[in-house]
Design a protein around this motif. Structure first.
Motif, PDB file in Angstrom:
ATOM      1  N   VAL A  80       7.445  -1.241   9.324  1.00  0.00           N
ATOM      2  CA  VAL A  80       6.919  -2.127  10.879  1.00  0.00           C
ATOM      3  C   VAL A  80       5.740  -2.690   9.638  1.00  0.00           C
ATOM      4  O   VAL A  80       5.101  -2.479   9.610  1.00  0.00           O
ATOM      5  CB  VAL A  80       6.497  -0.831  11.681  1.00  0.00           C
ATOM      6  CG1 VAL A  80       5.783  -1.777  13.061  1.00  0.00           C
ATOM      7  CG2 VAL A  80       7.221  -0.325  12.803  1.00  0.00           C
ATOM      8  N   VAL A  81       5.789  -4.460  10.909  1.00  0.00           N
ATOM      9  CA  VAL A  81       4.995  -4.884  10.213  1.00  0.00           C
ATOM     10  C   VAL A  81       3.481  -5.534  11.627  1.00  0.00           C
ATOM     11  O   VAL A  81       4.246  -5.714  12.575  1.00  0.00           O
ATOM     12  CB  VAL A  81       5.512  -6.469   9.820  1.00  0.00           C
ATOM     13  CG1 VAL A  81       4.858  -7.038   9.184  1.00  0.00           C
ATOM     14  CG2 VAL A  81       6.968  -6.628   9.265  1.00  0.00           C
ATOM     15  N   ALA A  82       2.456  -5.177  10.890  1.00  0.00           N
ATOM     16  CA  ALA A  82       1.987  -5.252  11.500  1.00  0.00           C
ATOM     17  C   ALA A  82       0.832  -6.735  11.855  1.00  0.00           C
ATOM     18  O   ALA A  82       0.314  -7.011  11.146  1.00  0.00           O
ATOM     19  CB  ALA A  82       0.755  -4.230  10.939  1.00  0.00           C
ATOM     20  N   VAL A  83       1.797  -7.756  13.181  1.00  0.00           N
ATOM     21  CA  VAL A  83       1.377  -9.170  12.750  1.00  0.00           C
ATOM     22  C   VAL A  83       0.764  -8.980  14.035  1.00  0.00           C
ATOM     23  O   VAL A  83      -0.003  -8.019  14.886  1.00  0.00           O
ATOM     24  CB  VAL A  83       2.696 -10.176  12.454  1.00  0.00           C
ATOM     25  CG1 VAL A  83       3.350  -9.519  12.014  1.00  0.00           C
ATOM     26  CG2 VAL A  83       3.224  -9.464  14.319  1.00  0.00           C
TER      27      VAL A  83
ATOM     28  N   LEU B 273      13.210   3.621   4.349  1.00  0.00           N
ATOM     29  CA  LEU B 273      11.601   2.910   4.088  1.00  0.00           C
ATOM     30  C   LEU B 273      11.043   3.263   5.208  1.00  0.00           C
ATOM     31  O   LEU B 273      11.768   2.898   6.578  1.00  0.00           O
ATOM     32  CB  LEU B 273      11.665   1.671   3.591  1.00  0.00           C
ATOM     33  CG  LEU B 273      12.309   1.703   1.895  1.00  0.00           C
ATOM     34  CD1 LEU B 273      12.319   0.131   2.220  1.00  0.00           C
ATOM     35  CD2 LEU B 273      11.849   2.728   1.040  1.00  0.00           C
ATOM     36  N   SER B 274      10.174   4.300   5.873  1.00  0.00           N
ATOM     37  CA  SER B 274       8.871   4.373   6.932  1.00  0.00           C
ATOM     38  C   SER B 274       7.970   4.396   6.976  1.00  0.00           C
ATOM     39  O   SER B 274       6.882   4.026   5.486  1.00  0.00           O
ATOM     40  CB  SER B 274       9.424   4.924   7.469  1.00  0.00           C
ATOM     41  OG  SER B 274       9.296   6.275   7.427  1.00  0.00           O
ATOM     42  N   GLY B 275       7.548   3.249   7.603  1.00  0.00           N
ATOM     43  CA  GLY B 275       5.228   3.116   7.677  1.00  0.00           C
ATOM     44  C   GLY B 275       5.322   1.987   8.529  1.00  0.00           C
ATOM     45  O   GLY B 275       6.276   1.169   8.930  1.00  0.00           O
TER      46      GLY B 275
ATOM     47  N   ALA C  65       5.338  -8.106   2.422  1.00  0.00           N
ATOM     48  CA  ALA C  65       4.862  -6.577   1.685  1.00  0.00           C
ATOM     49  C   ALA C  65       6.021  -5.645   2.240  1.00  0.00           C
ATOM     50  O   ALA C  65       6.981  -4.821   0.817  1.00  0.00           O
ATOM     51  CB  ALA C  65       4.054  -5.888   1.859  1.00  0.00           C
ATOM     52  N   GLN C  66       6.694  -6.302   3.304  1.00  0.00           N
ATOM     53  CA  GLN C  66       8.257  -4.982   3.394  1.00  0.00           C
ATOM     54  C   GLN C  66       9.175  -5.835   3.443  1.00  0.00           C
ATOM     55  O   GLN C  66      10.028  -4.995   1.808  1.00  0.00           O
ATOM     56  CB  GLN C  66       8.655  -5.647   5.329  1.00  0.00           C
ATOM     57  CG  GLN C  66       9.729  -5.205   5.568  1.00  0.00           C
ATOM     58  CD  GLN C  66       9.865  -5.868   6.684  1.00  0.00           C
ATOM     59  OE1 GLN C  66       9.836  -6.540   7.402  1.00  0.00           O
ATOM     60  NE2 GLN C  66      10.662  -4.911   7.428  1.00  0.00           N
TER      61      GLN C  66
ATOM     62  N   GLU D 129       0.606  -0.913  -0.171  1.00  0.00           N
ATOM     63  CA  GLU D 129      -0.032  -0.345   0.177  1.00  0.00           C
ATOM     64  C   GLU D 129       1.055   1.526   0.003  1.00  0.00           C
ATOM     65  O   GLU D 129       1.695   1.635   0.793  1.00  0.00           O
ATOM     66  CB  GLU D 129      -0.769   0.200   1.284  1.00  0.00           C
ATOM     67  CG  GLU D 129      -2.042  -0.602   1.071  1.00  0.00           C
ATOM     68  CD  GLU D 129      -3.251  -1.286   2.306  1.00  0.00           C
ATOM     69  OE1 GLU D 129      -2.984   0.248   3.571  1.00  0.00           O
ATOM     70  OE2 GLU D 129      -3.997  -1.213   2.327  1.00  0.00           O
ATOM     71  N   ALA D 130       1.306   2.140  -1.072  1.00  0.00           N
ATOM     72  CA  ALA D 130       1.391   3.291  -1.550  1.00  0.00           C
ATOM     73  C   ALA D 130       1.774   3.877  -0.478  1.00  0.00           C
ATOM     74  O   ALA D 130       2.440   5.129   0.155  1.00  0.00           O
ATOM     75  CB  ALA D 130       2.096   3.339  -2.592  1.00  0.00           C
ATOM     76  N   ASP D 131       0.342   4.402   0.163  1.00  0.00           N
ATOM     77  CA  ASP D 131       0.170   5.580   0.745  1.00  0.00           C
ATOM     78  C   ASP D 131       0.876   5.070   2.409  1.00  0.00           C
ATOM     79  O   ASP D 131       0.772   6.045   3.251  1.00  0.00           O
ATOM     80  CB  ASP D 131      -1.237   5.213   1.097  1.00  0.00           C
ATOM     81  CG  ASP D 131      -2.116   5.941  -0.013  1.00  0.00           C
ATOM     82  OD1 ASP D 131      -1.310   6.564  -1.319  1.00  0.00           O
ATOM     83  OD2 ASP D 131      -3.432   6.194  -0.736  1.00  0.00           O
ATOM     84  N   ALA D 132       1.406   4.441   2.706  1.00  0.00           N
ATOM     85  CA  ALA D 132       1.751   3.625   4.223  1.00  0.00           C
ATOM     86  C   ALA D 132       2.706   3.783   3.852  1.00  0.00           C
ATOM     87  O   ALA D 132       3.329   3.830   5.261  1.00  0.00           O
ATOM     88  CB  ALA D 132       0.765   2.127   4.607  1.00  0.00           C
ATOM     89  N   ILE D 133       3.990   4.390   2.627  1.00  0.00           N
ATOM     90  CA  ILE D 133       5.220   4.020   3.563  1.00  0.00           C
ATOM     91  C   ILE D 133       6.142   5.085   2.643  1.00  0.00           C
ATOM     92  O   ILE D 133       4.982   5.928   2.360  1.00  0.00           O
ATOM     93  CB  ILE D 133       5.187   2.602   2.245  1.00  0.00           C
ATOM     94  CG1 ILE D 133       5.288   1.492   2.979  1.00  0.00           C
ATOM     95  CG2 ILE D 133       7.135   2.868   2.154  1.00  0.00           C
ATOM     96  CD1 ILE D 133       5.742   0.691   1.409  1.00  0.00           C
ATOM     97  N   GLU D 134       6.406   6.022   3.994  1.00  0.00           N
ATOM     98  CA  GLU D 134       7.360   6.979   3.807  1.00  0.00           C
ATOM     99  C   GLU D 134       8.902   6.378   2.861  1.00  0.00           C
ATOM    100  O   GLU D 134       9.464   5.648   3.165  1.00  0.00           O
ATOM    101  CB  GLU D 134       7.710   8.229   4.288  1.00  0.00           C
ATOM    102  CG  GLU D 134       6.212   8.738   5.062  1.00  0.00           C
ATOM    103  CD  GLU D 134       6.347   9.324   6.472  1.00  0.00           C
ATOM    104  OE1 GLU D 134       7.412   9.600   6.575  1.00  0.00           O
ATOM    105  OE2 GLU D 134       5.259  10.021   6.708  1.00  0.00           O
ATOM    106  N   VAL D 135       9.484   7.426   1.894  1.00  0.00           N
ATOM    107  CA  VAL D 135      10.137   7.622   1.266  1.00  0.00           C
ATOM    108  C   VAL D 135      11.193   8.820   1.581  1.00  0.00           C
ATOM    109  O   VAL D 135      10.510   9.670   0.380  1.00  0.00           O
ATOM    110  CB  VAL D 135      10.399   7.228  -0.280  1.00  0.00           C
ATOM    111  CG1 VAL D 135      11.817   6.001  -1.328  1.00  0.00           C
ATOM    112  CG2 VAL D 135       9.593   5.130  -0.363  1.00  0.00           C
TER     113      VAL D 135
END
Length: 220
Positions: A217-220, A186-188, A195-196, A171-177
């Protein structure tokens, strides 16, 4: 619904047995509070890395502690000179590697790589080739990246973002470059290890990138 540790264990074992790179006959898997611990032996350093990679991609896994030892089925330890020769021959056989720009040395099964390459993905590729050589216990990758041309940080950042938008796993909107001096940060939050990994690989394969700092961060 959160997966139980025993369910994660079953999936991790199945994943390792599926992956023909690993040879999981001598690998022990234990899981506690979604943390996977790998113990036992594998035939190559590349197999050790692959085992960790496999378990990271199992749903529900929070972290992997890789305690695997590299042990090959030979009667005696390979000579250091033989080990260097094997790595050099493997690099020469790979069409994506200019082996003349890489110097190989070894000590106690640890191989060091020095020299220069033109891209980060090629640096990682050379490390993988060395890791898959029988007798290698660890790889110290000291290769420097000397790009064939200068790519501005803003252009690199734009290329990474565009590639992430095209990827079905991320999901591109969730990642800051952010890119500074060729280093991509890479953050978010992402929904899975896959995906990571996809976002990380995109950065590695982008022209002009010298290094990647993965703060996802992986939301597990």
């Amino acid at each position: 619904m959160t997966k139980r540790d025993d369910e994660i264990t079953q999936d991790a074992i199945a994943q390792l047995k599926w992956d023909s790179r690993v040879n999981a006959d001598d690998v022990k898997v234990t899981v506690l509070d979604r943390v996977v611990v790998l113990e036992g032996t594998v035939p190559t350093f590349w197999a050790k890395l692959a085992a960790e990679e496999d378990c990271e991609l199992v749903s529900g896994v929070q972290r992997v502690d890789n305690l695997l030892d590299v042990r090959w089925s030979l009667d005696k330890e390979p000579l250091e000179s033989d080990l260097c020769t094997k790595v050099e021959q493997a690099l020469e056989a790979n069409p994506n590697v200019d082996a003349s720009r890489v110097t190989v040395a070894s000590s106690g099964g640890e191989v060091s790589l020095k020299g220069s390459v033109d891209s980060l993905w090629r640096k990682r590729l050379i490390e993988h080739v060395a890791s898959d050589t029988i007798g290698v216990r660890r790889v110290d990758n000291q290769l420097t990246i000397v790009p064939t041309g200068v790519v501005e940080d803003e252009v690199i950042s734009s290329h990474i973002r565009d590639a992430i938008r095209r990827n079905m796993l991320v999901e591109a909107d969730a990642i800051e470059v952010h890119v500074t001096g060729g280093t991509a940060s890479l953050s978010g939050r992402v929904k899975s290890r896959a995906a990571q990994r996809a976002a990380h690989d995109i950065a590695i394969h982008t022209s002009g990138v010298l290094d990647v700092q993965d703060h996802l961060v992986v939301a597990v």
